[in-house]
Design an enzyme around this catalytic site. Sequence first.
Site, PDB file in Angstrom:
ATOM      1  CG  PHE A  22      37.804  38.855  32.442  1.00 51.10           C
ATOM      2  CD1 PHE A  22      37.404  37.593  31.997  1.00 51.10           C
ATOM      3  CD2 PHE A  22      36.857  39.699  33.008  1.00 51.10           C
ATOM      4  CE1 PHE A  22      36.080  37.200  32.127  1.00 51.10           C
ATOM      5  CE2 PHE A  22      35.547  39.305  33.143  1.00 51.10           C
ATOM      6  CZ  PHE A  22      35.153  38.052  32.689  1.00 51.10           C
ATOM      7  CB  ILE A  23      36.462  42.418  29.148  1.00 48.12           C
ATOM      8  CG1 ILE A  23      35.845  42.327  30.547  1.00 48.12           C
ATOM      9  CG2 ILE A  23      35.386  42.756  28.107  1.00 48.12           C
ATOM     10  CD1 ILE A  23      35.329  43.653  31.096  1.00 48.12           C
ATOM     11  CG  LEU A  70      37.972  46.810  26.568  1.00 52.36           C
ATOM     12  CD1 LEU A  70      37.998  45.302  26.308  1.00 52.36           C
ATOM     13  CD2 LEU A  70      36.615  47.209  27.115  1.00 52.36           C
ATOM     14  CB  THR A  87      46.395  53.316  34.263  1.00 55.64           C
ATOM     15  OG1 THR A  87      47.740  53.010  34.587  1.00 55.64           O
ATOM     16  CG2 THR A  87      45.913  52.436  33.127  1.00 55.64           C
ATOM     17  CB  ALA A 131      35.575  50.117  29.170  1.00 57.62           C
ATOM     18  CE1 TYR A 180      38.465  51.220  37.731  1.00 50.85           C
ATOM     19  CE2 TYR A 180      36.187  51.008  38.454  1.00 50.85           C
ATOM     20  CZ  TYR A 180      37.187  50.724  37.551  1.00 50.85           C
ATOM     21  OH  TYR A 180      36.901  49.951  36.451  1.00 50.85           O
ATOM     22  CE  LYS A 216      37.479  52.663  34.186  1.00 57.42           C
ATOM     23  NZ  LYS A 216      37.940  52.399  32.818  1.00 57.42           N
TER      24      LYS A 216
END
Length: 335
Positions: free
Chosen positions: A19-20, A88, A107, A129, A161, A165
């Site tokens: 999407f981004i 991203l 991932t 990101a 998540y 990150k």
Amino acid sequence: KSKKNKSKMKILITGGAGFIGSHLSEKYLESGDEGHIIDDVSTGSLDNIKHINENKNFSDNFYVTIDPILNEERMCELIEDCDKVIHLAAAVGVKTILYKPLDSINTNVLGTEIVLKYCNKFKKKVLVASSSEVYGKQNKAPLVETDDVTYGSSDKLRWSYAVAKLMDEFTALAYYREKNLPVLIVRFFNIVGPRQTGRYGMVIPTFIKQALSGEPLTVHGKGTQTRTFTHVDEVCDCIVKLMETQNAVGEIINIGGVEEISIKDLAERIIKKTGSESKIKFIPYNEVYTPDFEDMPRRVPSTEKLKSILGFAPKKELNTILDDVIHYFKNNKIQ
Ligand code: UDP
């Protein structure tokens, strides 16, 4: 025709069919750069980039590799071949994280390690990101980049998540500090816009789809939790500028919008805007995903740092953002 008097830059966008990523690819192509993307089309899709592929002005400058970022050999080749990297690619969406935890962690942790390793090998500037999710259960507003973080225990998969990150951020900063690799980290706050799908849990496309088809809008919990939504176009403008400025190197920077709204108010607003007959259906948290699901109560960005670096920050009102997405859904007859 070349719009600018400059030599072409090759930008590699991981997750470029997402999407981004698809919006960002267009931005670079529009300014005459070469866009290389790598995407495993897991949550992204070739549909997102179909119009880019078919655009004659872009097709000579747009290169697509379908592969996971865990393919080291491929990543090595691509990173060596490009000038700058925007990373991203990630497992995204609450549903993905809860129902495919192992793939998601691999991932989001190993994938970023591979990206950073080869960016360091070839000394290529890289944007990583990250997410407002890293702020965890923080209830304060606005959230500032230096704030502490609090997470639930590790049996609550949602937090994997945020931790993944956060680990990406640590790794990126370590490469910057120890190896002098030019990195920058951005924390996204609920980015929305055309091409985002509700399939992986995201609330705005989910509500709009429900409203347009007359189904009840599924508000989780009491709907008092708040978010601040950000238009993807403005996010891409920030990314392009951040990649150009030396002041962003080695920094963690929030990218987010201006209007905090509760999820219940969001549902009401979408019903009104679409002229829908839909009702709101409240679903207790323990019936939504897993029985022990925990949500973030509040999420408002401080964009002071972004403004101090760029001189601007996203400022689109929620009404404008919603109009754009509703228009997209209606125009594309999305089911
Ligand atoms: N949400 C909701 N109904 C839905 C999907 C999401 O009430 O059908 C809520 C969700 O529980 C969260 C907010 O909307 O409080 C934003 O969810 P999303 O998954 O879009 O983003 P995130 O939780 O990552 O901020």
